[in-house]
Design a protein around this motif. Structure first.
Motif, PDB file in Angstrom:
ATOM      1  N   LYS A   1       0.827  -1.204   0.000  1.00 14.50           N
ATOM      2  CA  LYS A   1       0.000   0.000   0.000  1.00 14.50           C
ATOM      3  C   LYS A   1       0.864   1.257   0.000  1.00 14.50           C
ATOM      4  O   LYS A   1       1.829   1.368   0.767  1.00 14.50           O
ATOM      5  CB  LYS A   1      -0.904   0.012   1.229  1.00 14.50           C
ATOM      6  CG  LYS A   1      -1.919   1.148   1.226  1.00 14.50           C
ATOM      7  CD  LYS A   1      -2.725   1.175   2.503  1.00 14.50           C
ATOM      8  CE  LYS A   1      -3.936   0.281   2.412  1.00 14.50           C
ATOM      9  NZ  LYS A   1      -4.821   0.400   3.592  1.00 14.50           N
ATOM     10  N   ASN A   2       0.516   2.187  -0.883  1.00 17.07           N
ATOM     11  CA  ASN A   2       1.104   3.515  -0.846  1.00 17.07           C
ATOM     12  C   ASN A   2       0.287   4.319   0.155  1.00 17.07           C
ATOM     13  O   ASN A   2      -0.896   4.588  -0.078  1.00 17.07           O
ATOM     14  CB  ASN A   2       1.052   4.149  -2.246  1.00 17.07           C
ATOM     15  CG  ASN A   2       1.766   5.481  -2.290  1.00 17.07           C
ATOM     16  OD1 ASN A   2       1.560   6.322  -1.418  1.00 17.07           O
ATOM     17  ND2 ASN A   2       2.589   5.671  -3.305  1.00 17.07           N
ATOM     18  N   ILE A   3       0.908   4.655   1.269  1.00 13.86           N
ATOM     19  CA  ILE A   3       0.150   5.276   2.363  1.00 13.86           C
ATOM     20  C   ILE A   3      -0.407   6.633   1.950  1.00 13.86           C
ATOM     21  O   ILE A   3      -1.516   7.007   2.328  1.00 13.86           O
ATOM     22  CB  ILE A   3       1.049   5.406   3.617  1.00 13.86           C
ATOM     23  CG1 ILE A   3       1.425   4.003   4.102  1.00 13.86           C
ATOM     24  CG2 ILE A   3       0.364   6.178   4.733  1.00 13.86           C
ATOM     25  CD1 ILE A   3       2.537   3.967   5.129  1.00 13.86           C
TER      26      ILE A   3
ATOM     27  N   ASP B   1       7.731   1.543   5.452  1.00 11.76           N
ATOM     28  CA  ASP B   1       8.889   2.326   5.041  1.00 11.76           C
ATOM     29  C   ASP B   1       8.518   3.782   5.278  1.00 11.76           C
ATOM     30  O   ASP B   1       7.677   4.345   4.571  1.00 11.76           O
ATOM     31  CB  ASP B   1       9.208   2.069   3.565  1.00 11.76           C
ATOM     32  CG  ASP B   1      10.497   2.744   3.134  1.00 11.76           C
ATOM     33  OD1 ASP B   1      10.716   3.901   3.547  1.00 11.76           O
ATOM     34  OD2 ASP B   1      11.274   2.123   2.398  1.00 11.76           O
ATOM     35  N   VAL B   2       9.131   4.364   6.306  1.00 15.18           N
ATOM     36  CA  VAL B   2       8.720   5.706   6.743  1.00 15.18           C
ATOM     37  C   VAL B   2       8.989   6.742   5.652  1.00 15.18           C
ATOM     38  O   VAL B   2       8.148   7.606   5.383  1.00 15.18           O
ATOM     39  CB  VAL B   2       9.458   6.074   8.050  1.00 15.18           C
ATOM     40  CG1 VAL B   2       9.139   7.498   8.474  1.00 15.18           C
ATOM     41  CG2 VAL B   2       9.102   5.076   9.151  1.00 15.18           C
ATOM     42  N   ASP B   3      10.147   6.642   4.998  1.00 13.63           N
ATOM     43  CA  ASP B   3      10.504   7.629   3.974  1.00 13.63           C
ATOM     44  C   ASP B   3       9.598   7.535   2.749  1.00 13.63           C
ATOM     45  O   ASP B   3       9.134   8.540   2.227  1.00 13.63           O
ATOM     46  CB  ASP B   3      11.959   7.436   3.534  1.00 13.63           C
ATOM     47  CG  ASP B   3      12.927   7.939   4.593  1.00 13.63           C
ATOM     48  OD1 ASP B   3      12.474   8.719   5.453  1.00 13.63           O
ATOM     49  OD2 ASP B   3      14.099   7.534   4.571  1.00 13.63           O
ATOM     50  N   LYS B   4       9.387   6.321   2.301  1.00 14.15           N
ATOM     51  CA  LYS B   4       8.599   6.149   1.074  1.00 14.15           C
ATOM     52  C   LYS B   4       7.103   6.179   1.334  1.00 14.15           C
ATOM     53  O   LYS B   4       6.312   6.150   0.382  1.00 14.15           O
ATOM     54  CB  LYS B   4       8.969   4.817   0.404  1.00 14.15           C
ATOM     55  CG  LYS B   4      10.381   4.789  -0.147  1.00 14.15           C
ATOM     56  CD  LYS B   4      10.687   3.434  -0.750  1.00 14.15           C
ATOM     57  CE  LYS B   4      12.118   3.367  -1.229  1.00 14.15           C
ATOM     58  NZ  LYS B   4      12.544   1.987  -1.524  1.00 14.15           N
TER      59      LYS B   4
ATOM     60  N   THR C   1       9.617   0.434  10.277  1.00 14.41           N
ATOM     61  CA  THR C   1       9.074  -0.274  11.432  1.00 14.41           C
ATOM     62  C   THR C   1       8.495  -1.614  10.973  1.00 14.41           C
ATOM     63  O   THR C   1       7.971  -1.728   9.864  1.00 14.41           O
ATOM     64  CB  THR C   1       7.962   0.529  12.138  1.00 14.41           C
ATOM     65  OG1 THR C   1       6.881   0.717  11.227  1.00 14.41           O
ATOM     66  CG2 THR C   1       8.464   1.865  12.637  1.00 14.41           C
ATOM     67  N   ILE C   2       8.607  -2.596  11.841  1.00 12.49           N
ATOM     68  CA  ILE C   2       7.986  -3.902  11.591  1.00 12.49           C
ATOM     69  C   ILE C   2       7.155  -4.251  12.818  1.00 12.49           C
ATOM     70  O   ILE C   2       7.678  -4.245  13.934  1.00 12.49           O
ATOM     71  CB  ILE C   2       9.036  -5.012  11.369  1.00 12.49           C
ATOM     72  CG1 ILE C   2       9.988  -4.641  10.242  1.00 12.49           C
ATOM     73  CG2 ILE C   2       8.350  -6.341  11.069  1.00 12.49           C
ATOM     74  CD1 ILE C   2      11.146  -5.608  10.077  1.00 12.49           C
TER      75      ILE C   2
END
Lengths: 264, 445
Positions: free
Chosen positions: A56-58, A228-231, A205-206
Motif C-alpha cells: 500500500k502507498n500510504i 517504510d517511513v521515507d517512502k 518499522t515492523i
C-alpha cells in the motif's frame, strides 16, 4: 519522620534490586535472546504458512494484493526458510535462505525470467525483496554474528512481557545504524522492530501481532506490517493458514526452486 | 486467432475441474507490436497466450506450458518451421513434464526423475551462455527477448542424484532434434554479403532414430567455498546450423551448400558467488572439442591459390574447417550501484579458437561485452532498462532501451527501441536491418 526515612531506605535496599532483577532475572544477554529468536518457532517437520500480502502507498492509498506462501524446516539445528509468491506476474518468484555451519546463511532468489537460482550477497540482504517493504533479511532471518546486541530494560506491551533489545550491524557499510526490538517473552517473536538510519532517524518499522499458537512449541504472528517511513509505503502480510506439517525437503533445494510445492 | 480463442474457451471450461483436482491453471497473454524504424513499416505482430498447468502431489509434480501464438513474422515466412499455408496461428507444447522425487535418509539425500518436454537452464551467465545448449532457441527475437523466453522444450528424460542438497550428479538424454529457429528469411539473410557463396540447396537434420549416436548431457554440482560450481559434459547435436559447400557443374550456381547440424562435444564449467557490497560474480565456459566449424576466407578470386575457400573446394574440402573452441562468459552484478535498486550487470564473452590459421574467416579471438542497467522507481511501477552488446572485433553493437510500466501486479506495458549497427558482414551488423520500436503488453492470471 525517622520511621518514614527508614521505610524508604528499606524499600531502596530491597525493592530496587528486585526491579533490577526483574529486568534480567533470566540472566540472558542480548545475544542469547537473539539466538533464541532464531531458534524458536521452527520445526523439524516443517511449518507452512499461507498469507495475503498487501502493498500500500500510504499517501495515495493505492493498494495491491498478492498470494504468498512461506515454508520453513529445521534440520540438525540448521534452519531453512522459503518464501514464494503464488499469483500475479510474480508467481513463482521464490526466496530461499539456508543456514550453514558456523552461523552463516546463504540466500538465493529464483525468478522465472532467469530460470536458475541467483545467490544474494550479504549486504543485499538489507535490500527489499522485489517491490515489497520486506528486506531479504526480514524474510530469511539474520545472522546473529553480523550484529552486536545490547539488552535494555524489559518492557510491557499491554499484558505482554517483552525483552527490549538494541542491535547494531557490525558492517560499517550497512544502511542502518541500529535496530530496536521488543520481543515477546512467551513466543520469542519480535512484536515491534524499529530501524534507524546512519543519522539515527527512524526509517522503518515492523510490527507483528495477532500471535497464535499453532502447535506445542510454535507461535505464528497472523499479522505482519512493515512500514517504510521515507517512502510512505507499507507491506502487510495477513496469514490465512498456518500449520506444522511434514514438508518435502526438496522444497528447500536451490536446484528445485522452479518446482511447485504441494502446499501451494 | 481462431485457435487462440478456442484455447481460451477450453481453459475456462477445464480450469474449475483442475482446481478441484489439486492442480492449478495460470496463464500469460503477451502482445508484441514492432515497427521497422529504417523502412517506416510494420515489422512484427506477435500475440501469445501461454496456458500453464501445474500440480504437486507429495513428491510428484506436473508442469505444462501450452502456447498459442500468432506471429506475423513467422507465419508469413515459408522458411519458418512455424509456417503453415492454411493456418494463421500455431499451438504447441512449449514445456510439459512429470517430476518424481524419491527421498532417502542415508548416503543419498534424494533422487529426482523428470520426463517430458523440458526446458533446461544450465550455466550462470546472462544471455551469452556457452553451456546452456540443451534447448533450441527462437533466434528470430535475436536478443530482444531474454534467453528463457526464447527457449523451446525438448523431449527428454532427466535423472538427478542428490548426495546432499548441495552435491549432485545429473544425467539427461534428449530424444528429439528441433533446430534453432534461424531459417527465417526476414531476420537471417544467409545470402548476405558475408555468405554470398552459400547457395543453400538443402538441409540435413540428424536422424534421431539412430541410437548409435548419443545425445546426452551430464552435470555435477557442488558448493565450494560458498560458490555454486557445476561441471558439464555435453555430447549431442548443435541446434545452430553449420554449412558444407561443394562445387557444381552449373555455371550460374558454381557453389552449392548444405545446412547440417553437427554432433558436438563440450566440457563445461559454471559458477556463481556472492562477494561483498551487493556484488556477485558469475560465469561459465565451454570447451568444444568436436563439431565447431569455421568458414575459410573467400577472397572472390577465381584463382584457388588466392582464395582459401575455393582452394578447399577444388581439393575435396567443403570450405569449412573444424577447430576446438573455448567459449567463455564471465561478469558481475551490482545490486545497488550508487543508489538503492540501481542494478548493473556487466559481462565479457570471448570465443577463442584453437590452432587458428590465417585462412579462417573468423578471428582467432572474438570479444563481446554485454551490459545491462535497470532502475525501478515510483514504487517499482516504472523500470527503465538499458542493454548493450558490443563486439570489439567488428566494432558492431546491438543496443536496446525500454521502459516498463507495471499497471498492477498482473498487468504491464513496455515500450522500447532496439538499434543494431556495424559493418554488413560483422557479428551484429548482418542484422542491422532489424532496428525496431516496440510496444508490448502483458497480462497474467
Amino acid at each position: 519522620m525517622k520511621k518514614k526515612i527508614f521505610a524508604f531506605a528499606l524499600s531502596v535496599l530491597f525493592v530496587l534490586p528486585a526491579v533490577r532483577l526483574s529486568a534480567a532475572d533470566d540472566g540472558l544477554t542480548g545475544l542469547q535472546i537473539a539466538d533464541k529468536i532464531e531458534a524458536s518457532n521452527v520445526s523439524s517437520k516443517g511449518l507452512v504458512t499461507k498469507a495475503v500480502l498487501e502493498l500500500k502507498n500510504i499517501a495515495s492509498q493505492d493498494a495491491e494484493k498478492r498470494g504468498c506462501i512461506m515454508e520453513s524446516v529445521s534440520e540438525n539445528g540448521l534452519k531453512k526458510a522459503a518464501f514464494r509468491f503464488t499469483d500475479s506476474s510474480y508467481r513463482g518468484t521464490t526466496f530461499l535462505t539456508l543456514d550453514k555451519d558456523g552461523g552463516d546463511k546463504i540466500t538465493y532468489i529464483y525468478l522465472a525470467s532467469v530460470g536458475s537460482p541467483r545467490q544474494i550477497e550479504a549486504s543485499d540482504r538489507e535490500n527489499n525483496f522485489v517491490d515489497t517493504d520486506f528486506s531479504n533479511e526480514d524474510l530469511g532471518g539474520s545472522n546473529t554474528a553480523d550484529y552486536t546486541y545490547t539488552r535494555l530494560a524489559d518492557k510491557k506491551i499491554g499484558d505482554m512481557d517483552c525483552y527490549f533489545l538494541e542491535k547494531a550491524p557490525k558492517n560499517k557499510s550497512s544502511k542502518y545504524s541500529k535496530y530496536q526490538m521488543l520481543v515477546d517473552k512467551t513466543s520469542f517473536i519480535p512484536v515491534m522492530v524499529k530501524a534507524f538510519d546512519k543519522t539515527g532517524r527512524l526509517v522503518k518499522t515492523i510490527k507483528m501481532d495477532n500471535i497464535k499458537k499453532v502447535s506445542d512449541s510454535i507461535y505464528v504472528p497472523y499479522g505482519i506490517t512493515v512500514v517504510d517511513v521515507d517512502k510512505k509505503h507499507s507491506s502487510v502480510i495477513t496469514v490465512t493458514q498456518a500449520a506444522e506439517k511434514q514438508v518435502n525437503k526438496g522444497n528447500f533445494n536451490k536446484n528445485k526452486m522452479d518446482m511447485k510445492w504441494p502446499e501451494e | 486467432m481462431k485457435k487462440l480463442s478456442l484455447l481460451i474457451m477450453a481453459m475456462a471450461v477445464i480450469a474449475p475441474a483442475a482446481f478441484a483436482d489439486g492442480g492449478s491453471f495460470s496463464g500469460t497473454m503477451d502482445f508484441f507490436y514492432a515497427a521497422d524504424i529504417k523502412n517506416d513499416a510494420a515489422y512484427r505482430r506477435d500475440e501469445r497466450f501461454d496456458l500453464n498447468y501445474s500440480a504437486a502431489m507429495e513428491d510428484t509434480r506436473i508442469k505444462a506450458d501450452l502456447r498459442a501464438e500468432e506471429d506475423t513474422l513467422k507465419l508469413n515466412d515459408p522458411t519458418s518451421k512455424f509456417y503453415s499455408a492454411d493456418e494463421n496461428a500455431t499451438v504447441y507444447l512449449r514445456e510439459g513434464y512429470i517430476s518424481q522425487d524419491i527421498n532417502f535418509g542415508g548416503g543419498i539425500d534424494s533422487i529426482n526423475f523428470r520426463a517430458g518436454r523440458i526446458i533446461y537452464t544450465w550455466g550462470n551467465a546472462d544471455e551469452l551462455k556457452p553451456v546452456d545448449i540443451l534447448n533450441p532457441q527462437d533466434y528470430t527475437f535475436l536478443l530482444f527477448k531474454p534467453i528463457e523466453e526464447r527457449k523451446l522444450g525438448v523431449w527428454s528424460a532427466d535423472a538427478t542424484v542428490y548426495f546432499t542438497q548441495d552435491i549432485f550428479l545429473e544425467g539427461v538424454t534428449i530424444e528429439e532434434f528441433e533446430p534453432d529457429e534461424v531459417e527465417n528469411s526476414r531476420i537471417f539473410n544467409i545470402d548476405s554479403a558475408e555468405t554470398a557463396q552459400l547457395n543453400v540447396t538443402n538441409s540435413i537434420q540428424p536422424d534421431m532414430n539412430n541410437l548409435a549416436k548419443p545425445h546426452y548431457a551430464l552435470r555435477a554440482g557442488a558448493e565450494l567455498f560458498g560458490a555454486d560450481v557445476h561441471a558439464i559434459w555435453y555430447d549431442g547435436y548443435d541446434y545452430e546450423p553449420a554449412f558444407m559447400s561443394q562445387l557444381t557443374s552449373n555455371p550460374l550456381l558454381p557453389v552449392a551448400s548444405t545446412v547440417y547440424y553437427p554432433e558436438i562435444q563440450m566440457i563445461g564449467l559454471d559458477f556463481q558467488r556472492a562477494l561483498f557490497s551487493g556484488i556477485s560474480v558469475r560465469g561459465e565456459a565451454g570447451y568444444f572439442i568436436k563439431g565447431k566449424t569455421f568458414a575459410l576466407k573467400d577472397t572472390n578470386s577465381p584463382n584457388p591459390a588466392d582464395n582459401p575457400f575455393l582452394y578447399s573446394l577444388v581439393t575435396g574440402g567443403n570450405g569449412f574447417v573444424e577447430k576446438h573452441l573455448v567459449d567463455v562468459t564471465a561478469g558481475f552484478d551490482v545490486a545497488n550501484l550508487f543508489v538503492e535498486k540501481l542494478y548493473m550487470n556487466a559481462e565479457y564473452n570471448g570465443e577463442i579458437m584453437a590452432d587458428h590459421t590465417g585462412d579462417i574467416q573468423q578471428d582467432e579471438a572474438e570479444h563481446t561485452i554485454l551490459a545491462t542497467i535497470d532502475y525501478p522507481f515510483f514504487d517499482d511501477k516504472i523500470t527503465p532498462k538499458l542493454r548493450c552488446l558490443y563486439n570489439i572485433n567488428d566494432n558492431a553493437f546491438a543496443a536496446g532501451a525500454e521502459a516498463a510500466f507495471k499497471i498492477s501486479a498482473p498487468y504491464s506495458i513496455t515500450a522500447g527501441v532496439w538499434i543494431i549497427d556495424g559493418k554488413k558482414n560483422s557479428y551484429y551488423g548482418e542484422f542491422s536491418d532489424n532496428d525496431l520500436m516496440y510496444l508490448e503488453g502483458t497480462a497474467t492470471f
